[in-house]
Design an enzyme around this catalytic site. Structure first.
Site, PDB file in Angstrom:
ATOM      1  N   GLY A 205      40.322  46.380  28.235  1.00  0.00           N
ATOM      2  CA  GLY A 205      40.106  47.793  28.515  1.00  0.00           C
ATOM      3  C   GLY A 205      39.055  48.469  27.647  1.00  0.00           C
TER       4      GLY A 205
ATOM      5  N   ASN B  14      35.995  49.019  28.560  1.00  0.00           N
ATOM      6  CA  ASN B  14      35.308  49.978  29.438  1.00  0.00           C
ATOM      7  C   ASN B  14      36.159  51.222  29.648  1.00  0.00           C
ATOM      8  OD1 ASN B  14      32.594  49.120  30.629  1.00  0.00           O
ATOM      9  ND2 ASN B  14      33.773  47.218  30.746  1.00  0.00           N
TER      10      ASN B  14
ATOM     11  N   MET C 281      40.773  42.243  37.642  1.00  0.00           N
ATOM     12  CA  MET C 281      40.418  40.872  37.998  1.00  0.00           C
ATOM     13  C   MET C 281      41.151  40.345  39.236  1.00  0.00           C
ATOM     14  SD  MET C 281      38.108  40.580  35.777  1.00  0.00           S
ATOM     15  CE  MET C 281      37.572  38.874  35.777  1.00  0.00           C
TER      16      MET C 281
ATOM     17  N   ILE D  52      41.167  40.183  43.464  1.00  0.00           N
ATOM     18  CA  ILE D  52      40.387  40.444  44.679  1.00  0.00           C
ATOM     19  C   ILE D  52      41.214  41.354  45.574  1.00  0.00           C
ATOM     20  CG2 ILE D  52      39.461  39.376  46.767  1.00  0.00           C
ATOM     21  CD1 ILE D  52      38.686  36.983  45.054  1.00  0.00           C
TER      22      ILE D  52
ATOM     23  N   ASN E 167      32.881  49.559  40.811  1.00  0.00           N
ATOM     24  CA  ASN E 167      33.240  48.420  39.962  1.00  0.00           C
ATOM     25  C   ASN E 167      32.108  48.172  38.977  1.00  0.00           C
ATOM     26  OD1 ASN E 167      34.674  46.017  39.153  1.00  0.00           O
ATOM     27  ND2 ASN E 167      33.201  44.823  40.332  1.00  0.00           N
TER      28      ASN E 167
ATOM     29  N   HIS F  84      30.370  44.950  36.943  1.00  0.00           N
ATOM     30  CA  HIS F  84      30.331  43.477  36.997  1.00  0.00           C
ATOM     31  C   HIS F  84      29.338  42.976  35.948  1.00  0.00           C
ATOM     32  CE1 HIS F  84      30.623  39.501  38.766  1.00  0.00           C
ATOM     33  NE2 HIS F  84      29.319  39.414  38.601  1.00  0.00           N
TER      34      HIS F  84
ATOM     35  N   SER G 271      26.083  45.398  36.045  1.00  0.00           N
ATOM     36  CA  SER G 271      25.794  46.246  37.211  1.00  0.00           C
ATOM     37  C   SER G 271      27.012  47.095  37.554  1.00  0.00           C
ATOM     38  CB  SER G 271      25.494  45.377  38.448  1.00  0.00           C
ATOM     39  OG  SER G 271      24.500  44.403  38.194  1.00  0.00           O
TER      40      SER G 271
ATOM     41  N   GLU H 284      32.185  42.954  50.798  1.00  0.00           N
ATOM     42  CA  GLU H 284      31.485  41.761  50.326  1.00  0.00           C
ATOM     43  C   GLU H 284      31.745  41.642  48.826  1.00  0.00           C
ATOM     44  OE1 GLU H 284      26.934  40.093  50.029  1.00  0.00           O
ATOM     45  OE2 GLU H 284      27.338  41.935  51.132  1.00  0.00           O
ATOM     46  N   LEU H 285      32.365  40.563  48.388  1.00  0.00           N
ATOM     47  CA  LEU H 285      32.778  40.430  46.990  1.00  0.00           C
ATOM     48  C   LEU H 285      31.569  40.535  46.043  1.00  0.00           C
ATOM     49  CD1 LEU H 285      35.076  39.802  44.973  1.00  0.00           C
ATOM     50  CD2 LEU H 285      34.459  37.383  45.212  1.00  0.00           C
ATOM     51  N   ASP H 286      31.615  41.509  45.142  1.00  0.00           N
ATOM     52  CA  ASP H 286      30.526  41.786  44.193  1.00  0.00           C
ATOM     53  C   ASP H 286      29.205  42.024  44.918  1.00  0.00           C
ATOM     54  OD1 ASP H 286      32.293  41.495  42.046  1.00  0.00           O
ATOM     55  OD2 ASP H 286      31.873  39.358  41.861  1.00  0.00           O
TER      56      ASP H 286
ATOM     57  N   GLN I 182      26.311  47.417  26.668  1.00  0.00           N
ATOM     58  CA  GLN I 182      25.558  48.133  27.710  1.00  0.00           C
ATOM     59  C   GLN I 182      26.494  48.677  28.789  1.00  0.00           C
ATOM     60  OE1 GLN I 182      22.329  48.873  27.394  1.00  0.00           O
ATOM     61  NE2 GLN I 182      22.599  47.876  25.400  1.00  0.00           N
TER      62      GLN I 182
HETATM   63  C1  GAR Z   1      33.839  43.448  31.614  1.00  0.00           C
HETATM   64  O1  GAR Z   1      32.805  42.642  31.125  1.00  0.00           O
HETATM   65  C2  GAR Z   1      33.670  43.660  33.102  1.00  0.00           C
HETATM   66  O2  GAR Z   1      32.324  43.764  33.496  1.00  0.00           O
HETATM   67  C3  GAR Z   1      34.294  42.412  33.649  1.00  0.00           C
HETATM   68  O3  GAR Z   1      35.420  42.199  32.855  1.00  0.00           O
HETATM   69  C4  GAR Z   1      35.180  42.717  31.544  1.00  0.00           C
HETATM   70  C5  GAR Z   1      36.316  43.646  31.189  1.00  0.00           C
HETATM   71  O4  GAR Z   1      36.222  44.062  29.861  1.00  0.00           O
HETATM   72  N1  GAR Z   1      34.626  42.556  35.021  1.00  0.00           N
HETATM   73  C6  GAR Z   1      34.605  41.550  35.882  1.00  0.00           C
HETATM   74  O5  GAR Z   1      34.310  40.411  35.570  1.00  0.00           O
HETATM   75  C7  GAR Z   1      34.995  41.926  37.297  1.00  0.00           C
HETATM   76  N2  GAR Z   1      34.798  40.834  38.178  1.00  0.00           N
HETATM   77  P1  GAR Z   1      37.098  45.279  29.344  1.00  0.00           P
HETATM   78  O6  GAR Z   1      38.539  44.997  29.772  1.00  0.00           O
HETATM   79  O7  GAR Z   1      36.956  45.201  27.854  1.00  0.00           O
HETATM   80  O8  GAR Z   1      36.563  46.546  29.937  1.00  0.00           O
END
Ligand code: GAR
Length: 229
Positions: free
Chosen positions: A18, A20, A96, A98, A113, A115, A142, A149-151, A179
């Protein structure tokens, strides 16, 4: 339609650490990101992100996908849980699982989202390892609208980082995450101000009334007319 003069009600979905989520909480507290985080929901009951939410006095809920007979039942329960909070935007922040087509269609244009790659490069899992393994010189993150469409949904903003000779997965992931913590609050800010939409007919991002022909490049954000700061 959300009234852009009020804070944007959002629900954030997580599965793990978490960081982000924390960046969004901090941006709301310290940099005037105009959001009201109504709930944080995790499919993983032991996700540390739930603790981050509790510390910030945000309702933190777990919905363990393992207790459901299948994806459809989990998606339906998740949708019911989210909609109780009436968010204008659903924010996937390291979520994480789908999500099925019915769920995605329900939130089309109001779910985003983040990614960890420069989409369309490296959709799916294990992106840092794959970036190192394929000899790329540049990697990044991104933010995109979620479509079926996945990602593959239209990309709003990207941040690029170099891949350096001594990098390993951990170092590279950390560089990308730093970033992510800039570009995700920024994209949410645009949405909250009513500046960002998904044009569903053309499957295209519209920012400040203009369809984007390519994602905003955060690396140029110092000179970026879109930056709200
Ligand atoms: C982040 O890097 C995010 O971009 C990625 O998981 C991480 C979560 O970190 N997301 C994916 O891979 C989605 N397919 P966080 O829990 O520290 O925010």
């Amino acid at each position: 339609m959300h009234d852009a003069s009020a804070p944007l009600p959002i629900v954030i979905l997580i599965s793990g650490n978490g960081s982000n989520l924390q960046a969004i909480i901090d941006a709301a507290a310290h940099t005037a990101l105009p959001v009201e985080i109504r709930a944080v929901i995790s499919n993983n009951p032991s996700a540390f992100g739930l603790e981050r939410a509790r510390r910030a006095d945000i309702p933190a809920l777990a919905l363990d996908h393992k207790t459901f007979p299948g994806r459809g039942a989990f998606d339906a329960a998740l949708q019911t849980m989210i909609d109780r909070f009436e968010p204008a935007l659903v924010v996937l922040a390291g979520f994480m699982r789908i999500l099925g087509p019915g769920f995605v269609t329900h939130y089309l244009g109001r779910m985003i989202n983040i990614h960890p790659s420069l989409l369309p490069a490296l959709p799916g899992l294990d992106t840092h390892n794959r970036a190192l393994g394929t000899g790329l010189r540049e990697h990044g993150a991104s933010v995109h609208f979620v479509t079926n469409e996945l990602d593959g949904g239209p990309v709003i903003i990207q941040a690029r980082v170099p891949i350096l000779p001594d990098d390993n997965v951990k170092i590279l992931a950390q560089r990308v995450l730093m970033q992510e913590h800039h570009i995700y609050p920024l994209a949410i800010h645009w949405f909250a101000e009513g500046r960002l939409q998904l044009d569903q007919e053309h499957n295209q991002v519209v920012l400040d009334g203009t369809p984007l022909t390519s994602p905003v490049d955060y690396t140029d954000a110092d000179n970026n007319p879109h930056d709200p700061q």
